[in-house]
Structures are given as structure tokens and as C-alpha cells.
Design an enzyme around this catalytic site. Structure first.
Site, mmCIF file in Angstrom:
data_model
loop_
_atom_site.group_PDB
_atom_site.id
_atom_site.type_symbol
_atom_site.label_atom_id
_atom_site.label_comp_id
_atom_site.label_asym_id
_atom_site.label_seq_id
_atom_site.Cartn_x
_atom_site.Cartn_y
_atom_site.Cartn_z
ATOM 1 N N ARG A 1 0.859 -1.192 0.000
ATOM 2 C CA ARG A 1 0.000 0.000 0.000
ATOM 3 C C ARG A 1 0.888 1.233 0.000
ATOM 4 N NH1 ARG A 1 -2.131 3.325 4.026
ATOM 5 N NH2 ARG A 1 -4.157 4.247 3.553
ATOM 6 N N SER B 1 -12.535 -2.717 0.637
ATOM 7 C CA SER B 1 -12.737 -2.079 1.941
ATOM 8 C C SER B 1 -14.210 -1.783 2.145
ATOM 9 C CB SER B 1 -11.988 -0.741 2.022
ATOM 10 O OG SER B 1 -10.612 -0.935 1.945
ATOM 11 N N LYS C 1 -4.177 6.090 8.217
ATOM 12 C CA LYS C 1 -4.960 6.392 7.015
ATOM 13 C C LYS C 1 -5.510 7.802 7.144
ATOM 14 C CE LYS C 1 -8.897 4.389 4.450
ATOM 15 N NZ LYS C 1 -8.561 4.770 3.101
#
Ligand code: TPS
Length: 215
Positions: A39, A110, A139
Site C-alpha cells: 500500500r 474495503s 490512514k
């Protein structure tokens, strides 16, 4: 099969690491992670060829140890590398389209609620990532924490969906997360910010496995 692989899902990019990402991944693999997501996101993240090169190195490591390598939100990269799958959010390329492009590679989506779980399943997702369960530091655009009750709620209505919980999960909360009905935990900071990554990962792995055996 998928539920087993979701047990300890490590998510990471270069900005999450305080040392060489390859060294971090090596220790995490030795500690027992069962799946990996590249990521590369946020301020200061690598792009272009640098992103590709790092992904390539991390993928090679995962292949050596038979750990599924999933790419976050970059279908082109996943296809170029022949990665094992793609993970997308609600704002990323819509799941149906991603499924069409990646064929039978793994697709993760998600989700924040039951409705999004149903939509992900309609798009033939292989698993859903529910979160943030707790407040997260990893995040920037994270939604509000949904708590353990959202895991129970989803599990009550979708008994079989492969579900990994994410967001602020630590050694202290891993057990409750599994007991609430998750098939595994996905973590960034619990591993990346640990002083001793190998030992910390091993503890997380044992915690999850013990909790799963009981359930
Ligand atoms: C499997 N996501 C939700 S919370 C969070 C991320 C990246 C931060 C976790 O960091 N499910 C999966 N992959 C994803 N990328 C997401 C959801 C999105 P920390 O463990 O440090 O709180």
C-alpha cells in the site's frame, strides 16, 4: 482457504516504515504473517518506476515464502507484476470493473457497513476488509471507527463472508476482534511501529491463532 490466509494480514508501504521496507517485510514474514498488501500511499509515497521497483522486491520475498502479495488500488501494477490480487476501497476503481480486469486473482474490498459488504459480494470479491474498527493513525482519509459491534452485525447477516478487520488493532485488541467474528486482523502500525518486528509479529500471530481455535 481464504479465511486462513486472512489470519494475519500485513499492510505496508515505504512511508509506514522507519527502516528498509524489505527488512521489515522479512521480519514480519519470519514472525508469521499470512498475507501481504503493498500500500504505497500518502504524502511522500513512491511513484512510477521507484514504486514498481520496491513492489518487485517485496513480491519476490513473498513468493519465496508463499505469502499472497496483494496490491492496493493499482490494477496496472498488479497486472504488470503478476501479483496475486488487488485491494480496492469504496472510492477506488469500482470493484466490478477491477474484477473484470484481474480475472481470477484475489479481489479485496474495503467496507464500512453491511450494505457495502453485500455490494462487494455482488462484485465477486474474495474477501472484505472492515474498518477502521478503532481509531487509526495510518490512514489520512479514514472514516469514523465502527467498533467491534459492526463485526458482529455483519457476521450475523453474512455468516460466510471472508472478513478481515482493520484499523487500530493491537496485541491488546486482536482477541476481541476475532471473538466478534472476524477471520483475521489486518495491521499496519502494530507491526511497522514495533521496536522488535519479528517478536511482535509472532505474538500477534499466536494471539490470532489461539482465538480462532476457540471459536
Ligand atoms: C484489507 N484501511 C482501513 S483502516 C486502514 C486502512 C489502510 C489503516 C490501518 O492501519 N482493509 C484492507 N486493506 C486496506 N487497505 C483497508 C481495509 C483500508 P493501522 O493498523 O495502523 O491502524
Amino acid at each position: 482457504m481464504m479465511k486462513q490466509k486472512l489470519s494475519l494480514y500485513f499492510v505496508m508501504g515505504s512511508i509506514d516504515c522507519t527502516k528498509d521496507p524489505l527488512a521489515v517485510l522479512d521480519e514480519a514474514i519470519k514472525g508469521g504473517i499470512t498475507m501481504f498488501q503493498f500500500r504505497e500511499k500518502g504524502k511522500g509515497a513512491l511513484t512510477g518506476i521507484e514504486k514498481y521497483r520496491l513492489a518487485e522486491k517485496l513480491l519476490e520475498r513473498c513468493r519465496m515464502y508463499n505469502i499472497p502479495f496483494i496490491v492496493n488500488d493499482d490494477v496496472d501494477l498488479a497486472l504488470a507484476l503478476q501479483a496475486d490480487g488487488v485491494h480496492v476501497g469504496q472510492e477506488d476503481e469500482v470493484a466490478e470493473r477491477v474484477r473484470d480486469r484481474i480475472g481470477d486473482k484475489y479481489l479485496g474490498v474495503s467496507v464500512h457497513n453491511l450494505n457495502e459488504v453485500k455490494k462487494a459480494l455482488a462484485a465477486c470479491a474474495d474477501y472484505v476488509g472492515l474498518g477502521p474498527i478503532f481509531p487509526t493513525v495510518s490512514k489520512e482519509d479514514a472514516k469514523q471507527a465502527c467498533g467491534l459491534t459492526m463485526i458482529e452485525h455483519i457476521r450475523a447477516h453474512e455468516k460466510r463472508v471472508p472478513l478481515v478487520a482493520i484499523g487500530g488493532i493491537t496485541e491488546q485488541t486482536a482477541k476481541q476482534v476475532i471473538e466478534a467474528g472476524a477471520d483475521g486482523i489486518a495491521v499496519i502500525s502494530a507491526i511497522c511501529r514495533a521496536e522488535h518486528i519479528y517478536e511482535q509479529t509472532k505474538r500477534l500471530y499466536e494471539m490470532v491463532m489461539r482465538a480462532k481455535q476457540k471459536g
